[in-house]
Design a protein around this motif. Structure first.
Motif, PDB file in Angstrom:
ATOM      1  N   PRO A 235      -1.831  12.019   4.158  1.00 13.25           N
ATOM      2  CA  PRO A 235      -0.464  12.077   4.710  1.00 13.25           C
ATOM      3  C   PRO A 235      -0.184  11.104   5.858  1.00 13.25           C
ATOM      4  O   PRO A 235       0.986  10.766   6.119  1.00 13.25           O
ATOM      5  CB  PRO A 235      -0.352  13.528   5.194  1.00 13.25           C
ATOM      6  CG  PRO A 235      -1.762  13.973   5.433  1.00 13.25           C
ATOM      7  CD  PRO A 235      -2.570  13.262   4.405  1.00 13.25           C
ATOM      8  N   ASN A 236      -1.216  10.624   6.551  1.00 12.30           N
ATOM      9  CA  ASN A 236      -0.993   9.741   7.710  1.00 12.30           C
ATOM     10  C   ASN A 236      -1.223   8.273   7.395  1.00 12.30           C
ATOM     11  O   ASN A 236      -1.302   7.444   8.301  1.00 12.30           O
ATOM     12  CB  ASN A 236      -1.911  10.164   8.865  1.00 12.30           C
ATOM     13  CG  ASN A 236      -1.586  11.579   9.340  1.00 12.30           C
ATOM     14  OD1 ASN A 236      -0.426  11.903   9.598  1.00 12.30           O
ATOM     15  ND2 ASN A 236      -2.613  12.427   9.436  1.00 12.30           N
ATOM     16  N   ALA A 237      -1.368   7.960   6.085  1.00  9.23           N
ATOM     17  CA  ALA A 237      -1.543   6.561   5.693  1.00  9.23           C
ATOM     18  C   ALA A 237      -0.263   5.776   5.990  1.00  9.23           C
ATOM     19  O   ALA A 237       0.848   6.304   5.876  1.00  9.23           O
ATOM     20  CB  ALA A 237      -1.893   6.468   4.222  1.00  9.23           C
ATOM     21  N   ILE A 238      -0.437   4.496   6.355  1.00  9.69           N
ATOM     22  CA  ILE A 238       0.735   3.672   6.714  1.00  9.69           C
ATOM     23  C   ILE A 238       0.704   2.366   5.921  1.00  9.69           C
ATOM     24  O   ILE A 238      -0.366   1.903   5.491  1.00  9.69           O
ATOM     25  CB  ILE A 238       0.763   3.374   8.223  1.00  9.69           C
ATOM     26  CG1 ILE A 238      -0.559   2.712   8.667  1.00  9.69           C
ATOM     27  CG2 ILE A 238       0.995   4.672   9.012  1.00  9.69           C
ATOM     28  CD1 ILE A 238      -0.573   2.325  10.149  1.00  9.69           C
TER      29      ILE A 238
ATOM     30  N   GLU B 234      -0.091  -6.734   4.055  1.00  7.77           N
ATOM     31  CA  GLU B 234      -1.145  -5.983   4.738  1.00  7.77           C
ATOM     32  C   GLU B 234      -1.655  -4.835   3.868  1.00  7.77           C
ATOM     33  O   GLU B 234      -2.829  -4.457   3.924  1.00  7.77           O
ATOM     34  CB  GLU B 234      -0.621  -5.420   6.062  1.00  7.77           C
ATOM     35  CG  GLU B 234      -0.342  -6.504   7.092  1.00  7.77           C
ATOM     36  CD  GLU B 234       0.093  -5.900   8.415  1.00  7.77           C
ATOM     37  OE1 GLU B 234       0.044  -4.642   8.549  1.00  7.77           O
ATOM     38  OE2 GLU B 234       0.468  -6.650   9.307  1.00  7.77           O
ATOM     39  N   GLY B 235      -0.762  -4.271   3.045  1.00  7.06           N
ATOM     40  CA  GLY B 235      -1.148  -3.158   2.186  1.00  7.06           C
ATOM     41  C   GLY B 235      -1.270  -1.854   2.955  1.00  7.06           C
ATOM     42  O   GLY B 235      -0.919  -1.757   4.140  1.00  7.06           O
ATOM     43  N   TRP B 236      -1.790  -0.870   2.256  1.00  5.10           N
ATOM     44  CA  TRP B 236      -1.936   0.462   2.860  1.00  5.10           C
ATOM     45  C   TRP B 236      -3.148   0.516   3.794  1.00  5.10           C
ATOM     46  O   TRP B 236      -4.167  -0.097   3.550  1.00  5.10           O
ATOM     47  CB  TRP B 236      -2.132   1.518   1.782  1.00  5.10           C
ATOM     48  CG  TRP B 236      -0.894   1.834   0.995  1.00  5.10           C
ATOM     49  CD1 TRP B 236      -0.519   1.253  -0.174  1.00  5.10           C
ATOM     50  CD2 TRP B 236       0.086   2.789   1.322  1.00  5.10           C
ATOM     51  NE1 TRP B 236       0.654   1.780  -0.621  1.00  5.10           N
ATOM     52  CE2 TRP B 236       1.064   2.752   0.301  1.00  5.10           C
ATOM     53  CE3 TRP B 236       0.284   3.668   2.381  1.00  5.10           C
ATOM     54  CZ2 TRP B 236       2.187   3.553   0.297  1.00  5.10           C
ATOM     55  CZ3 TRP B 236       1.398   4.471   2.383  1.00  5.10           C
ATOM     56  CH2 TRP B 236       2.347   4.425   1.351  1.00  5.10           C
ATOM     57  N   LYS B 237      -2.965   1.309   4.879  1.00  2.96           N
ATOM     58  CA  LYS B 237      -4.066   1.604   5.788  1.00  2.96           C
ATOM     59  C   LYS B 237      -4.243   3.131   5.839  1.00  2.96           C
ATOM     60  O   LYS B 237      -3.292   3.839   6.201  1.00  2.96           O
ATOM     61  CB  LYS B 237      -3.778   1.052   7.185  1.00  2.96           C
ATOM     62  CG  LYS B 237      -3.747  -0.478   7.244  1.00  2.96           C
ATOM     63  CD  LYS B 237      -3.535  -0.959   8.668  1.00  2.96           C
ATOM     64  CE  LYS B 237      -3.564  -2.482   8.732  1.00  2.96           C
ATOM     65  NZ  LYS B 237      -3.366  -2.986  10.147  1.00  2.96           N
ATOM     66  N   ILE B 238      -5.417   3.569   5.431  1.00  3.35           N
ATOM     67  CA  ILE B 238      -5.678   5.021   5.352  1.00  3.35           C
ATOM     68  C   ILE B 238      -6.592   5.416   6.513  1.00  3.35           C
ATOM     69  O   ILE B 238      -7.726   4.926   6.595  1.00  3.35           O
ATOM     70  CB  ILE B 238      -6.340   5.401   4.015  1.00  3.35           C
ATOM     71  CG1 ILE B 238      -5.461   4.952   2.845  1.00  3.35           C
ATOM     72  CG2 ILE B 238      -6.582   6.900   3.939  1.00  3.35           C
ATOM     73  CD1 ILE B 238      -5.971   3.733   2.159  1.00  3.35           C
ATOM     74  N   PRO B 239      -6.134   6.285   7.401  1.00  2.00           N
ATOM     75  CA  PRO B 239      -6.951   6.702   8.538  1.00  2.00           C
ATOM     76  C   PRO B 239      -8.238   7.397   8.085  1.00  2.00           C
ATOM     77  O   PRO B 239      -8.246   8.156   7.121  1.00  2.00           O
ATOM     78  CB  PRO B 239      -6.044   7.680   9.298  1.00  2.00           C
ATOM     79  CG  PRO B 239      -4.664   7.333   8.870  1.00  2.00           C
ATOM     80  CD  PRO B 239      -4.791   6.896   7.444  1.00  2.00           C
ATOM     81  N   ILE B 240      -9.314   7.105   8.810  1.00  2.00           N
ATOM     82  CA  ILE B 240     -10.593   7.750   8.500  1.00  2.00           C
ATOM     83  C   ILE B 240     -10.473   9.262   8.622  1.00  2.00           C
ATOM     84  O   ILE B 240     -11.069  10.015   7.837  1.00  2.00           O
ATOM     85  CB  ILE B 240     -11.699   7.228   9.444  1.00  2.00           C
ATOM     86  CG1 ILE B 240     -12.001   5.764   9.110  1.00  2.00           C
ATOM     87  CG2 ILE B 240     -12.963   8.070   9.341  1.00  2.00           C
ATOM     88  CD1 ILE B 240     -13.033   5.126  10.020  1.00  2.00           C
TER      89      ILE B 240
END
Length: 221
Positions: free
Chosen positions: A32-35, A41-47
């Motif tokens: 849910p907190n992916a940006i 840049e594409g998606w960034k998924i928090p660890i």
């Protein structure tokens, strides 16, 4: 500052295609907190999202496995109790249910068949089944009761003499009745004659009596 995973890294981590990971990201329920700032840049998924998702999946898997195990265990216990009732017309004790559930339904069916095939009445089914399990009895290997042989004794002549030869004189006269057929009397005569020739003097009077009866019926000697 929190670190992030890329779509490619998550794809390799989960063994899924990048398109599948992007679909998860668009739905927003798994991470849910992916940006995503730009297509470049594409998606960034928090660890933290990945760790949370993995913990949730592990807990769900553990819970599902536990429920499946409990469900199977309860189902086995119910089936074991039911087949025992069918085989014995009695309800098994809690101890017996635990024992039979442990060995499984297939083995329980074999053990109940062994119980039914027992050559003598089983007074203690629990002890019997425990022994059957310990010693590995099957319907093909169940021990058979061996009758104790009587000590050998040489048969005496008296044992092979018909009981009516040893009766009282009054009773012996009934050896030939009106209900006896001529054929039956002839067979009896031959038997008496054999005993007399073997030295049995008790057959002599009967032989003479039977001979007179047969002569009255038209049999000549």
């Amino acid at each position: 500052m929190e670190n992030f995973f890329t779509v490619k890294q998550i794809s390799e981590k989960y063994g899924k295609s990048e398109e599948t990971i992007k679909r998860w990201l668009r739905k927003g329920n798994k991470f849910p907190n992916a940006i995503k700032h730009s297509d470049k840049e594409g998606w960034k998924i928090p660890i933290s999202d990945v760790e949370y998702a993995e913990n949730t999946e592990n807990k769900t898997l553990i819970r599902e496995n536990s429920e499946t195990f409990i469900g199977e265990d309860l189902n086995t216990r119910t089936l074991v109790a039911t087949v025992y009732q069918i085989a014995t017309m009695t309800y098994p004790s809690e101890e017996l249910i635990n024992i039979l559930s442990f060995v499984g339904l297939k083995r329980t069916l074999e053990l109940l068949l062994v119980l039914r095939q027992s050559p003598s009445k089983v007074k203690n089914p629990t002890a019997f089944l425990k022994k059957a399990i310990t010693e590995g009895w099957t319907p093909q290997t169940i021990p058979q009761r061996v009758e104790r042989q009587k000590p050998f004794s040489k048969p005496c002549r008296k044992e092979i003499v018909p009981t009516w030869l040893n009766q009282s004189e009054a009773a012996q006269k009934d050896v030939a009745t009106k209900e006896d057929s001529t054929e039956e009397l002839l067979e009896r005569y031959d038997l008496l004659k054999s005993f007399y020739e073997m030295g049995n003097e008790s057959a002599k009077d009967q032989l003479q009596l039977l001979q007179k009866v047969l002569e009255k019926r038209g049999i000549s000697f």
